[in-house]
Design an enzyme around this catalytic site. Structure first.
Site, PDB file in Angstrom:
ATOM      1  N   LYS A 180     -15.741 -20.971 108.752  1.00 50.26           N
ATOM      2  CA  LYS A 180     -16.529 -22.354 108.248  1.00 50.26           C
ATOM      3  C   LYS A 180     -16.616 -22.070 106.494  1.00 50.26           C
ATOM      4  O   LYS A 180     -16.587 -21.048 106.124  1.00 50.26           O
ATOM      5  CB  LYS A 180     -17.934 -22.272 108.718  1.00 50.26           C
ATOM      6  CG  LYS A 180     -18.619 -23.646 108.722  1.00 50.26           C
ATOM      7  CD  LYS A 180     -18.057 -24.400 110.131  1.00 50.26           C
ATOM      8  CE  LYS A 180     -18.828 -25.837 110.140  1.00 50.26           C
ATOM      9  NZ  LYS A 180     -18.588 -26.400 111.478  1.00 50.26           N
TER      10      LYS A 180
HETATM   11  N1  GLU Z   1     -16.474 -29.367 111.941  1.00 48.56           N
HETATM   12  C1  GLU Z   1     -16.130 -29.230 113.379  1.00 48.56           C
HETATM   13  C2  GLU Z   1     -16.843 -28.338 114.201  1.00 48.56           C
HETATM   14  O1  GLU Z   1     -17.943 -28.087 113.867  1.00 48.56           O
HETATM   15  C3  GLU Z   1     -14.533 -29.476 113.549  1.00 48.56           C
HETATM   16  C4  GLU Z   1     -13.786 -28.119 112.981  1.00 48.56           C
HETATM   17  C5  GLU Z   1     -12.424 -28.269 112.806  1.00 48.56           C
HETATM   18  O2  GLU Z   1     -12.046 -29.191 113.455  1.00 48.56           O
HETATM   19  O3  GLU Z   1     -11.634 -27.355 112.374  1.00 48.56           O
HETATM   20  O4  GLU Z   1     -16.397 -28.141 115.431  1.00 48.56           O
END
Ligand code: GLU
Length: 443
Positions: free
Chosen positions: A133
């Site tokens: 993240k």
């Molecule tokens: N931000 C989204 C989540 O928390 C998607 C993450 C992604 O597609 O890599 O799942």
């Protein structure tokens, strides 16, 4: 187990100096904070991991955490510095994968937790990724488009050392979107000297993005929401739904619930709380939010006291904003029979216990909102093969992947008499630690 030193206890250790100011209120000394919440969730699953618990320490430390300075020139000629992060929590099952958020409350602890929840989520739906993240502590509403672009590009360059189509693949999250992904893709591509579409997902469809990706998280929330509702005998017709956050996740899920005959009676976001007994027109509200930046001022709805949101009489409650919302204080007020976590980390472990004791089913984030990353995976596969699928194919595959994952998790929850969150963690941690064990330690 031979841990050489005890892990840092983020529940009691002070936050790193750089993150000591402007913390969200739930991050004070009496509360766990997102990383503490995650650690508590891992502690709950450990007794269920059998011999693999020998490896559990690996889940309690992110593999790699990068803090970067992101300086940009503002439109008025001054220089502003922002703090950015990219955390790769685990890569045992594949490259890092997870979104990037722009928010004034972003901290390292938060990004660590969000990266860990990505590891769990990706393993829960069995997509071949680890967890990662990123984020920048910034309120993007204060930036012009040009400033936002410079911020995104400089951040991408700074984390460029550790991201890549087979290393770590960012995607949208809170306050980032397809345009931000296009800038990230372009910046990375310029730096490596080739167009690397697979470095991010959630791109515009004309740049290698996938049909259905934008709606995928909300569609997944709806898809598993109805599965869970069925299992507790909850009819959708006329069901009362309350939603916190009406953006890409809550808004799309709300629209789908509305189309299926449910009544979206209450919606809350950072601009206020609105209510309509006969049900809000979710499609019109989505449009209003796009145009006005929030739900406030939506015609035909009552404005209500935000403090009353949690006690709204409803059958389904969907927290789809930020973490730390259902706490020991708000959980006792909940009237719903089913809570579907659209947001990441909206429920503290204390609140989890309160909801369970009160017989309220919680469909946890790590499976409920996995639709986004599932279609991100489809996008990444399509980019590698340069062969694109129809929206119908994508939506069908999304429903299949999520429903199969949910079935397995439901069975584990029944067999072991644990919550759906613990069951999801059992399935996911087993996959991650099994991979870890087979790979062994390097060197
Ligand atoms: N931000 C989204 C989540 O928390 C998607 C993450 C992604 O597609 O890599 O799942």
């Amino acid at each position: 187990m031979t841990a050489t030193r005890p892990p840092l206890d983020y529940r009691t250790s002070p936050m790193p100096a750089t993150t000591q100011h402007a913390l969200p209120s739930y991050l004070d000394a009496n509360h766990l904070g997102p990383w503490g919440i995650y650690l508590a969730q891992v502690d709950r699953v450990t007794p269920h991991l059998g011999k693999l618990s020998r490896w559990v320490e690996t889940l309690k430390r992110p593999k790699r955490s990068l803090i970067v300075d992101v300086p940009i020139q503002l439109d008025n000629g001054t220089i502003a510095h922002f703090e950015g992060y990219r955390v790769q929590h685990n890569t045992s099952r594949g490259p890092g994968k997870g979104g990037v958020r722009f928010h004034q409350d972003v901290t390292l602890s938060e990004v660590m937790a969000l990266s860990a929840w990505m590891s769990i989520k990706n393993a829960a739906v069995n997509v071949p990724y680890g967890g990662a993240k990123g984020g920048i502590r910034v309120d993007p509403r204060n930036l012009s488009m040009g400033e936002l672009e410079r911020l995104t590009r400089r951040y991408t360059s700074e984390i460029g050392l550790i991201i890549g189509p087979t290393k770590d693949i960012p995607a949208p999250d809170v306050n980032t979107n397809a345009q931000v992904m296009a800038w990230m893709m372009d910046t990375y591509s310029m730096n490596v000297g080739e167009t690397a579409t697979g470095v991010v997902t959630g791109k515009p469809v004309d740049l290698g993005g996938s049909l259905g990706r934008n709606e995928a998280t909300g569609r997944g929330v709806y898809t598993l929401g109805i599965e869970a509702a069925k299992r507790i005998g909850l009819e959708l017709n006329n069901t009362r739904v309350a939603i916190q956050g009406f953006g890409n996740v809550g808004g799309i899920a709300g629209k789908l619930f509305h189309e299926a005959g449910a009544r979206v009676v209450a919606v809350q976001d950072h601009t206020g709380s609105i209510y309509k007994e006969s049900g809000l027109d979710a499609a019109a509200l989505l449009l209003h939010v796009k145009e006005n930046g929030g739900v406030a001022g939506f015609a035909g709805a009552e404005t209500v006291d935000p403090a009353q949101f949690w006690s709204t009489p409803c059958d389904i409650l969907i927290p789809a904003a930020l973490e730390g919302q259902l706490t020991a204080k708000t959980a006792p007020q909940v009237q719903a029979k089913l809570v579907i976590e659209g947001a990441n980390g909206p429920t503290t472990p204390e609140a989890d216990d309160i909801l369970q004791e009160r017989g309220i089913l919680v469909l946890p984030d790590v499976i409920a909102n996995a639709g986004g990353v599932t279609v991100s995976y489809f996008e990444w596969v399509q980019d590698f093969s340069s062969f694109f699928w129809t929206e119908k194919e994508i939506n069908e595959r999304l429903v299949r992947v999520m429903s199969e994952a949910f079935d397995g998790i439901w069975k584990v929850a029944q067999e072991k008499k644990v919550s759906l969150r613990t069951a999801t963690f059992i399935v996911a941690c087993t996959r991650i630690l099994h991979a870890r064990e087979m790979r062994g330690l390097y060197p």
